[in-house]
Design a protein around this motif. Structure first.
Motif, mmCIF file in Angstrom:
data_model
loop_
_atom_site.group_PDB
_atom_site.id
_atom_site.type_symbol
_atom_site.label_atom_id
_atom_site.label_comp_id
_atom_site.label_asym_id
_atom_site.label_seq_id
_atom_site.Cartn_x
_atom_site.Cartn_y
_atom_site.Cartn_z
ATOM 1 N N ARG A 673 -27.732 26.277 -35.305
ATOM 2 C CA ARG A 673 -26.688 27.348 -35.635
ATOM 3 C C ARG A 673 -25.569 26.472 -36.310
ATOM 4 O O ARG A 673 -25.066 25.508 -35.519
ATOM 5 N N GLU A 674 -24.954 26.985 -37.487
ATOM 6 C CA GLU A 674 -24.111 26.063 -37.931
ATOM 7 C C GLU A 674 -22.800 26.670 -37.485
ATOM 8 O O GLU A 674 -22.515 28.252 -37.281
ATOM 9 N N VAL A 675 -21.675 25.948 -37.009
ATOM 10 C CA VAL A 675 -20.398 26.327 -36.432
ATOM 11 C C VAL A 675 -19.352 25.472 -37.178
ATOM 12 O O VAL A 675 -19.476 24.349 -37.628
ATOM 13 N N LEU A 676 -18.248 26.150 -37.401
ATOM 14 C CA LEU A 676 -17.023 25.415 -37.978
ATOM 15 C C LEU A 676 -16.546 24.295 -36.924
ATOM 16 O O LEU A 676 -16.327 24.342 -35.613
ATOM 17 N N ASN A 684 -24.151 21.302 -37.202
ATOM 18 C CA ASN A 684 -25.282 22.012 -36.414
ATOM 19 C C ASN A 684 -25.937 21.187 -35.561
ATOM 20 O O ASN A 684 -26.420 20.171 -36.014
ATOM 21 N N MET A 685 -25.481 21.274 -34.233
ATOM 22 C CA MET A 685 -25.550 20.327 -33.215
ATOM 23 C C MET A 685 -27.107 20.090 -32.952
ATOM 24 O O MET A 685 -27.359 18.873 -32.415
ATOM 25 N N VAL A 686 -28.201 21.196 -33.158
ATOM 26 C CA VAL A 686 -29.390 21.282 -33.012
ATOM 27 C C VAL A 686 -29.936 20.173 -34.016
ATOM 28 O O VAL A 686 -30.759 19.331 -33.769
ATOM 29 N N GLU A 687 -29.462 20.254 -35.258
ATOM 30 C CA GLU A 687 -29.944 19.294 -36.268
ATOM 31 C C GLU A 687 -29.470 17.822 -35.851
ATOM 32 O O GLU A 687 -30.182 16.883 -35.883
ATOM 33 N N VAL A 688 -28.296 17.571 -35.339
ATOM 34 C CA VAL A 688 -27.876 16.276 -35.076
ATOM 35 C C VAL A 688 -28.801 15.517 -34.000
ATOM 36 O O VAL A 688 -29.145 14.622 -33.756
ATOM 37 N N ALA A 689 -29.184 16.612 -33.007
ATOM 38 C CA ALA A 689 -29.724 16.124 -31.887
ATOM 39 C C ALA A 689 -31.287 15.687 -32.489
ATOM 40 O O ALA A 689 -32.002 14.569 -31.765
#
Length: 720
Positions: A673-676, A684-689
């Motif tokens: 989920r994209e957040v500011l 997007n912290m899931v993509e980062v992980a």
């Protein structure tokens, strides 16, 4: 908020006739900034120059509003400074002040640890309080006003011996009416309006008889070579030795551009369509080197300083590859005075840093100093080599109690003179145009450098005793060394004599350089190939440079068309070359209404849509065929072929097992989920992980592969 498409829509240019963009910005209220107006779409073709220029005005206004609004929304992270001194100026109708800012705090500049520094064109918000985490556009209230830096008045040293500029700042209203100036108040940096101002001025000052008018009446079906110029395409490729650097499609593009550049009868425009990996930078580098050889005065622009320095570095590299003169270490000594880079760059971060204007002015100013410049050091070294024995005797007589050995005396004086002389040699050989220094002079400079190195070797490696060294300095030609001599005196005498001869030759041949007055204007006059961003080209007129014949815009599809108008108006531009690829990312546009109107469209893209002919670079050297097949089919109509390099076996090697490490992989991260972040950046912290996990697996796989390869190597040693 958008206005209704009626009376609130920008349908004419009358509102802003005669206005200045900065003045318009200072007149806006907070409601004006938050309120968007619809603007008419920018057409693909135009009936007149006036229609062409006016079509960009309102999209530029809305884009400026959107950029300011975005920055004000994130005031909490903006740089700010306390106002140290404030002096009102009564000479202007609009409120103006002489202001000295304190140390800027808050956000640091990108990629550095340097804090913000105020400069011309900066837009500020003046507030009574510092920005905090609750600062935002909605919390500005009434106690604020805009400020705009219009002029640098002078520089002073503050108590910490740091240069502090005094600015003339225009404000939207009187500061005394918005703030209590008897108490501390602050300037919060919003954005720099310089580029927007330059685009605005270009839209309002375009000459009617300029090459831009020719761009409006382009007929894509009628593109013929000038009949008044002799045909030269057949011989130009061979004459400029292009075949060793370029493939067929690249050669054709370069040859056509150079043919156009020699024409004085009609304007021309060439588009070079370069998709990723097709050798665009190499093609451009060869084109620019070829333009240098035919003495075509050229301006090279790009969207950013990084892009400019990449191309300048390639030109410098090609110049060194083709250099005919080498120093004693085998390094090419090339004259790059014909090439100049202008703009805000980190000079030391790039190979092309030596081409940077400020650095060149600094080096040449020191080299041509009337007291300790090149002529002084050439003369001093000549006199020293001829008279050092008698000078030593004279000084020894004056100072009987503190005699220095002759060897030490020579070393102490030779080294600083030699270092200064070498700096002058490097500066003259590198930073002067070929119009001021001949190839023979460059060869003499290299020979002089070699002689100095040989003399230094004799002094420090042979390490002669004083008596022998004196004899070597005083030796007459033809005398042989005695067997007991520790140094070869005739060889030393020969090198010394050659060094003196080179010094005298250069003092004579370079004597005309004594009349040079070094400044920025001189460097621009020397250069026939000038690099700067499209925006920075606006300032070239202030140097009074000679007319530019050809304009080259690199990454042209990433430059908004209205921004391209800035370099297109540089004095003398008759021919234009655009390199780009509209299939890649366009210029960024902040305003939704301006983006919808086509404000981000480039001149390259508009002309391509009209069917204007483009030179396609048709061979790609970067991607494996499995990767290139999709974009070539989807975006380039299968007109690009894969080179033999990417089809070779080396491109098929896959050292790590599993489908993840093939030519490419698609991964669907559906749960993210994209957040500011920081109010204006998305994450997007899931993509980062997931990316982090891939890197960990890659590292583990590479380490395992390296271990197996090492074990295999050891096994091969035991079992040859």
């Amino acid at each position: 908020m958008e206005a209704e498409q009626g009376e609130s829509s920008h349908n004419n240019n009358a509102l802003y006739v005669g206005e200045n963009l900065a003045k318009i910005v200072l007149s806006w209220s907070l409601e004006d900034i938050l309120h968007e107006h619809k603007v008419n779409a920018i057409p693909h073709s135009f009936s007149s120059l006036g229609d062409y220029l006016s079509s960009f005005v309102y999209p530029l206004v809305e884009e400026t509003k959107s950029e300011i609004c975005s920055k004000i929304e994130s005031l909490s992270t903006a740089p700010f400074a306390k106002i140290i001194t404030l002096c009102s100026s009564e000479r202007f109708i609009q409120p103006r002040y002489e202001i000295v800012f304190g140390k800027w705090k808050g956000s640091l500049k990108k990629h550095t640890k340097v804090s913000h520094q105020a400069k011309l064109g900066d837009l500020f918000v003046f507030k009574q309080t510092k920005p905090d985490r609750n600062s935002s556009v909605r919390r500005l209230g009434r106690s604020w006003c805009f400020g705009y830096a219009t002029k640098i008045l002078k520089h002073d040293f503050n108590e910490r011996l740091i240069y502090t500029p005094h600015f003339e700042v225009s404000s939207s209203i009187k500061l005394e009416a918005a703030l209590d100036v008897s108490k501390p108040f602050y300037a919060i940096f919003i954005m720099n309006l310089t580029t927007n101002n330059r685009i605005w001025n270009a839209l309002h000052t375009c000459p009617s008889d300029h090459v831009i008018r020719e761009l409006l009446s382009i007929n894509p079906m009628v593109q013929e070579d000038c009949k008044n110029c002799p045909a030269m395409k057949e011989t130009l490729e061979e004459k400029l030795s292009l075949t060793s650097y370029l493939n067929k499609s690249q050669c054709e593009a370069v040859v056509q551009c150079i043919c156009n550049s020699v024409c004085d009868h009609k304007p021309s425009l060439e588009l070079i369509w370069a998709s990723p990996g097709t050798g665009k930078t190499r093609t451009l580098g060869v084109l620019l080197c070829s333009l240098l050889r035919v003495n075509c005065r050229t301006l090279v622009c790009a969207p950013t300083n990084v892009a400019i320095l990449e191309v300048a570095s390639r030109v410098m590299q090609l110049g060194k590859e083709s250099a005919k003169t080498l120093d004693e270490n085998g390094n090419p000594l090339c004259s790059f005075g014909d090439i100049l880079v202008y703009g805000n760059t980190n000079r030391t971060a790039y190979e092309a840093g030596d081409l940077y204007l400020d650095y060149r002015v600094k080096r040449l100013t020191k080299c041509f100093s009337p007291h300790f410049g090149w002529k002084h050091w050439f003369t001093t070294m000549t006199e020293f080599l001829e008279n050092c024995v008698s000078e030593y005797a004279s000084e020894a007589d004056k100072c009987v109690d503190n005699r220095t050995s002759f060897l030490q005396y020579v070393k102490d004086r030779f080294i600083p003179m030699s270092d200064s002389l070498r700096n002058c040699i490097l500066t003259i050989g590198t930073h002067l145009s070929k119009a001021y220094i001949s190839e023979k002079d460059i060869k003499d400079l290299i020979l002089l450098e070699a002689s100095l190195q040989s003399l230094e070797t004799f002094l420090f490696e042979a390490n002669p005793v004083g008596k022998e060294l004196k004899a070597a300095f005083l030796l007459e030609e033809g005398v042989k060394s005695s067997p007991q001599d520790d140094i070869n005196m005739p060889e030393f005498f020969h090198i010394k004599s050659e060094c003196i001869q080179h010094l005298r030759n250069l003092l004579h041949s370079l004597d005309r350089l004594s009349l040079i007055t070094v400044n920025e204007k001189f460097c621009f006059k020397m250069a026939s190939l000038i690099f700067c961003t499209a925006s920075s080209s606006y300032e070239l007129c202030k140097f009074g440079i000679d007319p530019i014949k050809l304009l080259v815009i690199d990454e042209a599809s990433q430059v908004k068309e209205c921004e391209s108008l800035i370099p297109l108006q540089v004095c003398g531009v008759k021919h234009v070359v655009l390199l780009g690829d509209e299939c890649q990312l366009p210029a960024f546009v902040s305003s939704k209404v301006s983006a919808k109107a086509g404000f981000g469209k480039s001149l390259f893209e508009r002309l391509s849509m009209l069917g204007y002919h483009r030179h396609l670079l048709d061979t790609q050297y970067r991607m494996h065929p499995n990767i290139s097949s999709f974009p070539i089919a989807k975006f380039y109509q299968n007109r690009i072929i894969d080179s033999q390099i990417v089809k070779s076996d080396t491109y098929n090697k896959c050292y790590l097992p599993g489908p993840l490490y093939g030519n490419y992989s698609f991964m669907n991260i559906s749960c993210g989920r994209e957040v500011l972040s920081d109010r204006h950046n998305w994450k997007n912290m899931v993509e980062v992980a997931v990316v982090l996990k891939i890197l960990q697996l890659l590292y583990k796989g590479v380490c395992m592969f390296g271990h197996l390869a090492f074990m295999s190597f050891l096994f091969s040693l035991k079992n040859p």
